[in-house]
Design a protein around this motif. Structure first.
Motif, mmCIF file in Angstrom:
data_model
loop_
_atom_site.group_PDB
_atom_site.id
_atom_site.type_symbol
_atom_site.label_atom_id
_atom_site.label_comp_id
_atom_site.label_asym_id
_atom_site.label_seq_id
_atom_site.Cartn_x
_atom_site.Cartn_y
_atom_site.Cartn_z
ATOM 1 N N VAL A 120 0.866 -1.185 0.000
ATOM 2 C CA VAL A 120 0.000 0.000 0.000
ATOM 3 C C VAL A 120 0.898 1.229 0.000
ATOM 4 N N LEU A 121 0.604 2.183 -0.869
ATOM 5 C CA LEU A 121 1.341 3.442 -0.951
ATOM 6 C C LEU A 121 0.447 4.549 -0.401
ATOM 7 N N ALA A 122 1.043 5.412 0.420
ATOM 8 C CA ALA A 122 0.265 6.486 1.046
ATOM 9 C C ALA A 122 1.216 7.632 1.380
ATOM 10 N N VAL A 123 0.633 8.738 1.838
ATOM 11 C CA VAL A 123 1.442 9.872 2.298
ATOM 12 C C VAL A 123 1.911 9.561 3.729
ATOM 13 N N ASP A 124 3.170 9.882 4.032
ATOM 14 C CA ASP A 124 3.691 9.652 5.381
ATOM 15 C C ASP A 124 2.872 10.476 6.386
ATOM 16 N N PRO A 125 2.122 9.809 7.272
ATOM 17 C CA PRO A 125 1.272 10.563 8.203
ATOM 18 C C PRO A 125 2.070 11.321 9.253
ATOM 19 N N GLU A 126 3.366 10.994 9.369
ATOM 20 C CA GLU A 126 4.201 11.724 10.330
ATOM 21 C C GLU A 126 4.746 13.027 9.753
ATOM 22 N N THR A 127 4.489 13.278 8.484
ATOM 23 C CA THR A 127 4.940 14.543 7.899
ATOM 24 C C THR A 127 3.916 15.630 8.219
ATOM 25 N N LEU A 128 4.240 16.413 9.234
ATOM 26 C CA LEU A 128 3.388 17.560 9.577
ATOM 27 C C LEU A 128 3.849 18.779 8.780
ATOM 28 N N PHE A 129 5.174 18.939 8.701
ATOM 29 C CA PHE A 129 5.764 20.014 7.900
ATOM 30 C C PHE A 129 6.701 19.394 6.877
ATOM 31 N N TYR A 130 6.801 20.036 5.695
ATOM 32 C CA TYR A 130 7.778 19.609 4.700
ATOM 33 C C TYR A 130 9.080 20.336 5.019
ATOM 34 N N GLY A 131 9.956 19.679 5.773
ATOM 35 C CA GLY A 131 11.132 20.399 6.244
ATOM 36 C C GLY A 131 10.653 21.651 6.951
ATOM 37 N N ASP A 132 11.123 22.836 6.502
ATOM 38 C CA ASP A 132 10.556 24.082 7.026
ATOM 39 C C ASP A 132 9.875 24.851 5.897
ATOM 40 N N GLY A 133 9.419 24.088 4.886
ATOM 41 C CA GLY A 133 8.865 24.735 3.699
ATOM 42 C C GLY A 133 7.412 24.425 3.422
ATOM 43 N N GLY A 134 6.586 24.310 4.453
ATOM 44 C CA GLY A 134 5.166 24.118 4.182
ATOM 45 C C GLY A 134 4.516 23.144 5.143
ATOM 46 N N VAL A 135 3.194 23.199 5.178
ATOM 47 C CA VAL A 135 2.397 22.354 6.060
ATOM 48 C C VAL A 135 1.764 21.248 5.218
ATOM 49 N N ILE A 154 4.435 -1.145 3.308
ATOM 50 C CA ILE A 154 3.847 0.180 3.146
ATOM 51 C C ILE A 154 4.933 1.101 2.572
ATOM 52 N N TYR A 155 4.578 1.832 1.516
ATOM 53 C CA TYR A 155 5.482 2.819 0.914
ATOM 54 C C TYR A 155 4.893 4.197 1.187
ATOM 55 N N LEU A 156 5.647 5.023 1.908
ATOM 56 C CA LEU A 156 5.150 6.342 2.294
ATOM 57 C C LEU A 156 5.898 7.424 1.506
ATOM 58 N N CYS A 157 5.135 8.230 0.796
ATOM 59 C CA CYS A 157 5.750 9.321 0.033
ATOM 60 C C CYS A 157 5.669 10.624 0.836
ATOM 61 N N TRP A 158 6.318 11.679 0.332
ATOM 62 C CA TRP A 158 6.395 12.993 0.985
ATOM 63 C C TRP A 158 6.895 12.837 2.417
ATOM 64 N N SER A 159 7.876 11.972 2.588
ATOM 65 C CA SER A 159 8.378 11.680 3.923
ATOM 66 C C SER A 159 9.633 12.494 4.218
ATOM 67 N N ASN A 160 9.781 12.876 5.470
ATOM 68 C CA ASN A 160 11.035 13.496 5.897
ATOM 69 C C ASN A 160 12.076 12.443 6.266
ATOM 70 N N HIS A 161 11.696 11.149 6.135
ATOM 71 C CA HIS A 161 12.618 10.055 6.473
ATOM 72 C C HIS A 161 12.659 9.017 5.349
ATOM 73 N N PRO A 162 13.051 9.424 4.138
ATOM 74 C CA PRO A 162 13.053 8.453 3.033
ATOM 75 C C PRO A 162 14.103 7.366 3.253
ATOM 76 N N SER A 163 13.780 6.153 2.813
ATOM 77 C CA SER A 163 14.721 5.040 2.964
ATOM 78 C C SER A 163 14.893 4.261 1.665
ATOM 79 N N ALA A 164 14.134 4.612 0.622
ATOM 80 C CA ALA A 164 14.247 3.894 -0.653
ATOM 81 C C ALA A 164 13.969 4.867 -1.789
ATOM 82 N N TRP A 165 14.697 4.684 -2.868
ATOM 83 C CA TRP A 165 14.576 5.580 -4.020
ATOM 84 C C TRP A 165 14.342 4.738 -5.274
#
Ligand SMILES: [Zn+2]
Length: 267
Positions: A119-134, A176-187
């Motif tokens: 299942v692919l989804a948005v990383d629910p732990e991403t509250l902010f994109y670095g310091d560049g957005g919510v 589970i593959y999470l995109c828009w993550s601040n902790h990427p582990s696979a490319w």
């Protein structure tokens, strides 16, 4: 401290995968090029949009039902570009998505019906994109709902027992593959399918105010994420392995029970 570990392109590929997102267009800003690459290699993909994007307009006089119908049509067109075998809209309210039991039951129904390996989804732990957005509240809610539907609900016969009674047997999602993550582990190398992502995004005409600016922005993201593995375009994921593959079962994190012991796994 910079990570000096040399990285290679991620090569594991699910036979069947499901992308679960909040809004029409999220999947196309998200893992569309990976989805297209996997589909080209023989995988089957299904897209689930929790809402139909009925709050995605700048004019308050917009009819939300008309907007929802337009955005569903845009997403259907984009899904054809990527190559999904189907799209489901769960018709939850845009801007008010909640990770509640009603949504979880809808997602468990989708997962048990389609039976994805990943299942692919948005990383629910991403509250902010670095310091560049919510990260939009719906994105976080959909991401958490996807995780909670995968584990333990979809695999647990006692979750929503009426589903199993109706013939929807428990199903184990392996990853589970999470995109828009601040902790990427696979490319994933998406050099061959980045154009499909751009084509899919162009289908969301109601959402793109400056189409001429979109393409360079997406190409730049892909270039940055590809840099990690030395390719021209990449998509990054935080990968959660729930079930190891059979031939990986000798790893230190997996204890294989003796063959003589029967019974179901305890977790
Ligand atoms: Zn969105």
């Amino acid at each position: 401290m910079p990570d000096a570990t040399p990285r290679t392109p991620h090569t594991w590929r699910p036979q069947r995968f499901m992308v679960i997102v909040a809004h029409p267009d999220d999947a196309d800003f998200g893992p569309a090029a990976t989805a297209a690459a996997w589909i080209d290699a023989g995988s089957e993909g299904r897209l689930v949009c929790c809402t139909s994007g009925d709050a995605g307009a700048d004019d308050w006089r917009t009819d939300p039902l008309e907007l929802a119908a337009l955005r569903e049509a845009e997403q259907e067109a984009a899904a054809r570009v990527v190559g999904y075998s189907g799209v489901a809209f769960l018709h939850q309210p845009d801007g008010a998505l909640a990770n509640d039991l009603a949504l979880r039951e809808q997602l468990v129904r989708e997962i048990r019906t389609f039976q994805p390996d990943a299942v692919l989804a948005v990383d629910p732990e991403t509250l902010f994109y670095g310091d560049g957005g919510v990260n939009h509240t719906d994105h976080r809610a959909a991401g958490m709902a996807a995780v909670d539907a995968v584990y333990p609900a979809a695999r647990n016969a006692m979750s929503f027992p009426w589903l199993a009674r109706d013939g929807l047997a428990p199903h184990v999602v392996r990853r589970i593959y999470l995109c828009w993550s601040n902790h990427p582990s696979a490319w994933v190398d998406v050099s061959a399918t980045i154009e499909r992502k751009l084509g899919a995004l162009r289908a969301h005409a109601s959402q793109i105010r400056h189409p001429e600016a979109l393409e360079p922005r997406i190409r730049e993201w892909a270039r940055e994420e590809g840099e990690a593995i030395g390719v021209s375009a990449g998509e990054a994921f935080r990968v959660i392995v729930i079930e190891e593959d059979a031939d990986e079962e000798e790893g230190p994190t997996h204890v294989t029970p003796p063959q003589t012991e029967g019974g179901p796994p305890t977790a």
